[in-house]
Every structure is written in structure tokens, then in C-alpha cells.
Design an enzyme around this catalytic site. Sequence first.
Site, PDB file in Angstrom:
ATOM      1  N   GLU A  30       0.854  -1.190   0.000  1.00 18.44           N
ATOM      2  CA  GLU A  30       0.000   0.000   0.000  1.00 18.44           C
ATOM      3  C   GLU A  30       0.885   1.233   0.000  1.00 18.44           C
ATOM      4  O   GLU A  30       1.827   1.340   0.790  1.00 18.44           O
ATOM      5  CB  GLU A  30      -0.903   0.025   1.224  1.00 18.44           C
ATOM      6  CG  GLU A  30      -1.817   1.264   1.251  1.00 18.44           C
ATOM      7  CD  GLU A  30      -2.770   1.266   2.417  1.00 18.44           C
ATOM      8  OE1 GLU A  30      -3.679   0.405   2.402  1.00 18.44           O
ATOM      9  OE2 GLU A  30      -2.599   2.076   3.343  1.00 18.44           O
ATOM     10  N   ALA A 136     -19.913  -0.062   2.267  1.00 17.99           N
ATOM     11  CA  ALA A 136     -19.024  -0.560   1.221  1.00 17.99           C
ATOM     12  C   ALA A 136     -19.685  -1.616   0.345  1.00 17.99           C
ATOM     13  O   ALA A 136     -19.345  -1.741  -0.842  1.00 17.99           O
ATOM     14  CB  ALA A 136     -17.745  -1.118   1.847  1.00 17.99           C
TER      15      ALA A 136
END
Length: 307
Positions: A30, A136
Amino acid sequence: MTPRLSASAPLDQFSEVSVEPRQRTALSFEVIPPRNDADASTTAELLKVLQGYNPDYIAVTSSQRSGWLEGTAAFIEQISRTTSMRPLAHLACTAGTREELIGWIDALVDAGVRGLLALRGDLPEGGMPAHYLQHADELVRLIRHREAGQAARFAAGSLAVGVACYPNGHAESANLDEDFDVLLAKQRLGADFAITQLFFDAEDYARFAQRARLAGVRIPLIPGIMPMTSVARLERMAKLSGLQVPPRVRAALAAASTPDEEHEIGMELTAELTRSVLRSGADGLHIYTHNNPHITQDLLNRIGVHP
């Protein structure tokens, strides 16, 4: 092919039975888009170091300090232009209305993305606006709907869609059963994999993964690993995640007499956590780099992963 950790049984244990060796450990990183000129000046080194590990993908975050998704899209364009790494973009419900999210899905695909990490995002003060997607799983549904309308753009007719999961439970969930219900809903709507949020104990991950499988979760549950370099950083990240730093971890770091010793203790704690997670059966690692290539290299060296 870049060497990775593997764990296949010695062949001399078997005489007539053909045994499939364990697949190599998946690896991803990330990264954060540059927030200013100083950040941008170190980006080339960061990308060069990460590409040396031949990661399966590199996930790019979005935040206010990097211009939200403008910064994400620009960084992804740079990654696609200057490296061979496969970029995945964070996309949160808080990024805009349904129509704005559709625009961002298209823009990110145009920038080179073939995968999205679908998140709710941190709630703004006053809560989520009523005309935004609220969770989500709704964003997963929207991504799949948008994908279906332009499947010819993708070699296999689909985008990779990841979601978040929480080994220690989501701060807003009533209990772990609710967390598994949410994860199952994301899976049902089209999520391909899940990346864990921060955790400090390999047993927490192993227990979570086992319970998830028993609940019917079949998508990969990839452990997210954050290097523990100082008490201050741990406390900050734990607070953002709604967690408490375990007393044993805090005490180990607090026992250091110098910042360098604190750093060394934290890195070895992180390495042991990572080794334990792999021993528990995890078949992938997602490293939160915080854009620091040296710390990322140090951790991977400690667990035997080399460029």
C-alpha cells in the site's frame, strides 16, 4: 519470477504419491500519493524499490492531503507509465454521490487501474450524507454494475474488487457475527478478496480467518502488516483503527533506551508477527509501506523475502 516464501513438504516423505507444492506467497504493497514536492522527489526511489519485489499489485490510497482521488489517479498514471506494477485504487463511499463515484470509477480505469478496493471511508462530522452510498457493500454492487456496462475494456471481462475486513472487529459493529454478515454480503455482491485492517497478534488473524471460513467466507483474507517502528506511531494508527495497543507490545517498545533501539525492537516484533501469520496458513501479505522503502526492505529482509 521473484523468489517468495514457500512451504512445500520434503519430497523424500512420499514414495508413490504426487504432492502439489504450496504456491508462492502473494505480495502486495500500500502506497500514498505524493502530498507535496518533497514527497514527489522520493517517489521514483520508492517505486523502484517496490518493483524489485515483483508485487502482485500495488494499492494506492486516497486522502484529503493528496487531493483525494485526483492525487490517486495522477499517482496511478505515474505507476503505469514508469513501472510494470499493477495498480489498485482505494475508492470510498465518502468520495461523492453515486454519480460522482461512477465518474471516479471510469477515471481510475482510464488511469490504468484494473482493481479497486471498495471502502466506506471514515465518516465525516455529522455522519454520511443521506444521498451518498452508506456502506461498502453498496459500492461493491455499483462497481460491478459499472463494470458490466463496459466489460469489453477488460481482458477477462472484470475488475478485481477488494474490501476491508477486521480481525479485531469493526469499531462500529455490535459483535463479530455482524462483521461476518457484512463480509458475506460483500462476497455475495462480488468482492474477490479482503485485506485486513491493523492487528497486533497473529492469533487474532488466525482465529478470525478460521471463524470466517466456518461462516462461509471463501474469498482470500490477506493480512495487512504495518511495521511497528515506535510507540507514538502505534498509538496513532491504533486510534485511527479504533484499537488498543496490547500492553506487551507497548511495554516492549517503551523499554528501549534510545529511538534506534525502539525501532529495532518494533521491527523484530513486526517480523515475528509476520512469520507467525504465515505459519498460521496465510497465503499472502499486504505491507502498509507509509512510502518508506527502507523500512519495507528491512521487514522483508527479516522474513526472507528478497528482490
